[in-house]
Each structure stands twice: as C-alpha cells, then as structure tokens.
Design an enzyme around this catalytic site. Structure first.
Site, PDB file in Angstrom:
ATOM      1  N   SER A   1      26.435  84.961  70.431  1.00  9.58           N
ATOM      2  CA  SER A   1      25.613  84.201  71.370  1.00  9.58           C
ATOM      3  C   SER A   1      26.104  84.455  72.793  1.00  9.58           C
ATOM      4  O   SER A   1      26.068  85.594  73.239  1.00  9.58           O
ATOM      5  CB  SER A   1      25.653  82.706  71.012  1.00  9.58           C
ATOM      6  N   THR A   2      26.581  83.447  73.497  1.00  8.11           N
ATOM      7  CA  THR A   2      27.016  83.609  74.886  1.00  8.11           C
ATOM      8  C   THR A   2      28.115  84.672  74.984  1.00  8.11           C
ATOM      9  O   THR A   2      29.118  84.599  74.292  1.00  8.11           O
ATOM     10  CB  THR A   2      27.548  82.279  75.437  1.00  8.11           C
TER      11      THR A   2
ATOM     12  N   HIS B   1      21.668  85.317  70.064  1.00  2.64           N
ATOM     13  CA  HIS B   1      20.847  84.245  70.631  1.00  2.64           C
ATOM     14  C   HIS B   1      20.317  84.682  71.993  1.00  2.64           C
ATOM     15  O   HIS B   1      21.086  84.892  72.932  1.00  2.64           O
ATOM     16  CB  HIS B   1      21.671  82.969  70.804  1.00  2.64           C
TER      17      HIS B   1
ATOM     18  N   MET C   1      28.751  79.842  71.784  1.00  2.00           N
ATOM     19  CA  MET C   1      28.920  78.397  71.764  1.00  2.00           C
ATOM     20  C   MET C   1      28.431  77.841  70.434  1.00  2.00           C
ATOM     21  O   MET C   1      27.472  78.348  69.857  1.00  2.00           O
ATOM     22  CB  MET C   1      28.104  77.776  72.902  1.00  2.00           C
TER      23      MET C   1
ATOM     24  N   ASP D   1      26.964  78.236  64.867  1.00  2.00           N
ATOM     25  CA  ASP D   1      25.993  79.019  64.111  1.00  2.00           C
ATOM     26  C   ASP D   1      26.701  80.183  63.418  1.00  2.00           C
ATOM     27  O   ASP D   1      27.498  80.890  64.031  1.00  2.00           O
ATOM     28  CB  ASP D   1      24.898  79.556  65.046  1.00  2.00           C
TER      29      ASP D   1
END
Length: 359
Positions: A175-176, A202, A295, A298
């Site tokens: 993600s991030t 993401h 973050m 998931d």
C-alpha cells in the site's frame, strides 16, 4: 499530541487557501507557510523546516517533480502529492511515488478543484500518516530511472531451496510506499522466473495502469494491469486495477484472472486479503506470499488462509526499509512470516523459494 508543521505548495492561490483551511481545522496540524512553485518551496523549506509538504505537480518555474527530486536528494521530507486524474496526471504521480513521495491525493475535478472538500478527510489522514513515514529506506535506495537500466542480481550467494515439480505462484500485497517498493523488487527478478506474479497495490482507478506501464519499461519481466479472464503466464507480473478485486482461479492447466466489483474488504478494493484467499485455493501450486510497506493489516487474514492450506512461504518487509510498517508488522505479529528482510533483499528471497534458478 504530535504537532505537524505543513508547507502547502500550489501555483493556484485559491488552492493554497482551500488546502490551508482544510488542514488547519485539525488540531494536530499547523500550516506554517505556502509556496507558489517548486523553487519557492525549496526556499521556504530551508526557512520554515516543515514536517510534511503537500505538493502540486504542474507548476511554473519549477514543477513538483523537479522540486521533489531536489528535496529527496538534499533534505528528505515526507511529501504528499496532489494529483489530477488525467492520464498525464497519473503518469506524473507514479513518477513522484518512485522519486520518493510518500502518498498522493487526487483532485476531484482538475487543477482548480472547487469540490476539493470531497477529499478533505483523505488529505488530512494522509498528511498525518506521512508525518510518521520512515524515510530511511528511501534515502538508501537508488533506482533505475530509464528503460534498459536493469541490473541483474546474483542469486548464487543465497541458499536456494530445492526445485520441485510443483508449479509456483508469487503473490504480493502493498500500500503506502508500494510503487517505489515494487520497482525495487520487480526490477531485480530475472526474465525467466518460473512463476506468475500477482499484485495488489492499494491505488485508485486510473493510476494502476500507469504504474504497470512504468514498471514494465524498467523490468526484465513483463508487467501489466491485469484484465478480466486473462490467462496468467510465467515471467509476468499482474497488477490489480484500482477499484476492482483481483482473484485467481485454476482452469484446467492454467490460471485465470477474475475481476469483480463486490464491496471493499476493510475499506480496500482491491484487497490483498481477497487476492491471497483466492490463491490459497490453488492446491497444485506452491505459493510465495509477500507483504510490503503499507498502513493497516490488509493481507494478514489472507496470509493466515494461505498458511492453513499449506505449501506457502511468507516474506515480510522489515521495519528498517518499510515506509509504513503497518501491513508487514501485522503479518509478523500474527506469526505467519518465514522471512523478514529489507527491501533490497526481497527479490533474492523470492528467488530462494522459486528454487533452482539464477544459480
């Protein structure tokens, strides 16, 4: 409570005012200044020493990409990009992520967004998250910037697991900080890797295609945004499109990608958990599951299902290089991970479990 000092950079006086007003409403955030272009931003950074910078991309004198590169080379700071949703905007955003920006927010309706209030909460959340980002790994990493600059990694110094006749699949969740992490990993995988690679990053709709195209231009393997009902092939990485869940099903002797628009899982669509759970159903395959920077948690539930059904090796990115350690930390805390490695060792560790290659 941590106090976050923000510099707002945008060539539009209207946008500077709106962004400043939104951020100033949060008790943790103080907007310490504004800048009208990249050159102005560099001067203000030296003077005001902000914690986080919000950066427009398209600006006169010095654009956001040029300013970002200078910031990351001379005085690394967490930068959140404000992006347009055009094709060019998406491509510039992907470049910004790979130059070192922590995250981005899309303007709802172009450079002058009268409806920016729609992403107000997202902007505040991402500025707060950026203030906690780990820039240590970003400062260490050096990435290829142009096509053809791939440098193969020697796998002979690692202990390669014995190759088996069972087919293999690599599944990655991030993600991030993920676009930069994916570039580091995928550019160091050999073209002949005997496994398809399936990825959830993401990201909103419209940006994953630009990410895939950028990575494809840099990698020996092929990289593409996956399509519904596409047959998955070895030596290719498939990125889930923003806004759709990506699952893998076995059909006769091949693997087929399936995209659906069922509700988000824990706020995410695509979801790493959804992808991993589908891969867990592939009984004839050995799986290498990878959790990288991001973050939240998931991927942990999906990893648990992969492990319960056997034949899975799990790799997590270590805290020292993860821009945000949330996703790897959750998987490690659940005691589901076989290897915890810094980003620069991720490709080697994947190849260790693919077995019998590159040595």
């Amino acid at each position: 409570m941590k106090h976050i000092k923000v510099l707002v950079v945008d060539d539009s006086a209207f946008m500077r005012k709106v962004i400043t007003d939104f951020l100033s409403e949060h008790p943790q955030i103080e907007v310490v200044g504004t800048a009208r272009n990249g050159k102005d931003a560099l001067e203000k950074i030296s003077l005001l020493r902000p914690t986080v910078v919000t950066m427009d991309v398209e600006m006169p004198v010095m654009n956001g990409l040029e300013a970002l590169k200078t910031i990351m080379e001379t005085n690394p700071l967490p930068v959140v990009i404000l992006s347009s949703t055009t094709k060019e905007g998406a491509e510039n955003t992907i470049l910004a992520m790979q130059y070192g920006a922590v995250d981005f927010v899309t303007k709802p309706s172009g450079n002058i967004s009268l409806d920016l209030y729609k992403v107000k909460e997202q902007l505040i959340e991402k500025v707060i998250l950026a203030s906690c980002a780990n820039l240590h790994g970003i400062k260490k990493q050096k990435f290829p910037q142009t096509t053809g600059s791939y440098r193969p990694v020697s796998y002979s110094r690692i202990e390669v697991q014995p190759s088996t006749k069972r087919k293999k699949i690599v599944c990655i969740g991030t993600s991030t900080g993920g676009p930069r992490a994916l570039q580091q990993v995928l550019t160091h995988l050999p073209k002949q890797i005997a496994a398809p690679i399936v990825i959830v990053q993401h990201m909103p709709k419209g940006f994953t295609k630009s990410l895939a195209q950028r990575l494809d231009s840099l990698c020996q393997i092929s990289v593409k945004e996956v399509e519904h009902q596409e047959e998955l092939k070895e030596g290719t990485a498939y990125i889930a499109p923003g806004g759709a869940h990506f699952t893998v099903i076995s059909s006769r002797r091949s693997l087929i990608a399936h995209l659906d628009y069922s509700p988000p899982r824990n706020g995410h669509r695509p979801s790493v958990d959804v992808l991993f759970e589908s891969v867990s159903e592939l009984q004839e395959y050995e799986k290498i599951a990878v959790i990288m920077t991001g973050m939240g948690a998931d991927g942990t539930a999906g990893l648990k299902m992969l492990k319960e059904r056997g034949l899975t090796k799990a790799i997590a990115e270590s805290e020292e290089t993860a821009v945000v350690f949330g996703m790897p930390k959750a998987a490690i805390a659940a005691q589901l991970v076989d290897d915890v490695v810094p980003l620069e060792q991720m490709a080697e560790t994947i190849m260790k479990y693919i077995g019998g290659q590159g040595v």
